[in-house]
Design an enzyme around this catalytic site. Structure first.
Site, short mmCIF file in Angstrom:
data_model
loop_
_atom_site.label_atom_id
_atom_site.label_comp_id
_atom_site.label_asym_id
_atom_site.label_seq_id
_atom_site.Cartn_x
_atom_site.Cartn_y
_atom_site.Cartn_z
N CYS A 73 25.67 -3.69 60.54
CA CYS A 73 25.24 -3.81 59.14
C CYS A 73 23.73 -3.71 58.97
O CYS A 73 23.23 -2.91 58.17
CB CYS A 73 25.79 -5.08 58.51
SG CYS A 73 25.14 -6.63 59.18
N HIS A 123 25.65 -11.01 56.85
CA HIS A 123 25.94 -9.60 56.62
C HIS A 123 24.98 -9.07 55.57
O HIS A 123 24.49 -9.82 54.72
CB HIS A 123 27.39 -9.44 56.15
CG HIS A 123 27.86 -8.02 56.06
ND1 HIS A 123 27.94 -7.19 57.15
CD2 HIS A 123 28.27 -7.29 55.00
CE1 HIS A 123 28.40 -6.00 56.76
NE2 HIS A 123 28.59 -6.04 55.45
N HIS A 135 27.88 -0.15 53.41
CA HIS A 135 27.65 -1.05 54.54
C HIS A 135 28.47 -0.62 55.76
O HIS A 135 29.35 0.23 55.67
CB HIS A 135 27.96 -2.50 54.15
CG HIS A 135 29.41 -2.79 53.93
ND1 HIS A 135 30.00 -3.94 54.38
CD2 HIS A 135 30.40 -2.10 53.31
CE1 HIS A 135 31.27 -3.96 54.04
NE2 HIS A 135 31.55 -2.85 53.39
#
Length: 159
Positions: A73, A123, A135
């Site tokens: 990520c 994240h 993402h």
């Protein structure tokens, strides 16, 4: 409303794909004959980063990878912003600390979306508009556009 644009044969396939990518992430492009008030939002750093992230669609998630063909990520967000001319630190938490916090109502395409859990930021993705992010989700997945699935998020503008 969906605008249909005829692409002349002299335009290369790469140019056509770039125009379609811009349209897919919600940007505007200059089209011959379009009104002068149509602004080229593609010139902002955040929008360039978003366009770069979107161009990585389908790249596999690999923990610790920062591109150019595999990402986690924060590797994706770092890669996208570096390509747009703004370096970011490597981890989601470090990126969170490097951005200016903004409200959900002031977020714009290309801003970073941080996901929070009991242990802090876990994240990060790039805001694509309409409650969606680009993402690299987790092992076994690929870079993709997805709806934000929780309210435990915050937003940051890259400085």
């Amino acid at each position: 409303m969906i605008a249909h644009i005829r692409i002349p044969r002299m335009v290369s396939r790469a140019s056509a794909v770039s125009a379609l990518t811009v349209a897919a992430v919600g940007g505007t492009i200059a089209v011959p004959g379009s009104p002068p008030e149509a602004k080229a939002t593609a010139t902002t750093v955040a929008f360039k980063a978003l366009r770069i992230a979107a161009s990585q669609r389908g790249a596999p998630y690999v923990y610790g990878a920062a591109g150019p063909h595999r990402f986690d990520c924060s590797g994706l967000t770092q890669y996208a912003y570096k390509g747009a001319g703004k370096p970011l630190p490597r981890t989601a938490a470090a990126q969170y600390n490097r951005t200016r916090p903004i409200t959900a109502s002031s977020r714009t395409r290309g801003d970073l979306v941080f996901f929070h859990g009991s242990r802090g930021v876990y994240h990060v993705g790039l805001y694509a508009g309409d409650g969606r992010i680009w993402h690299a989700p987790k092992t076994g997945t690929v870079v993709r556009l997805e709806r934000i699935w929780t309210r435990h998020v915050s937003y940051g503008k890259v400085r």
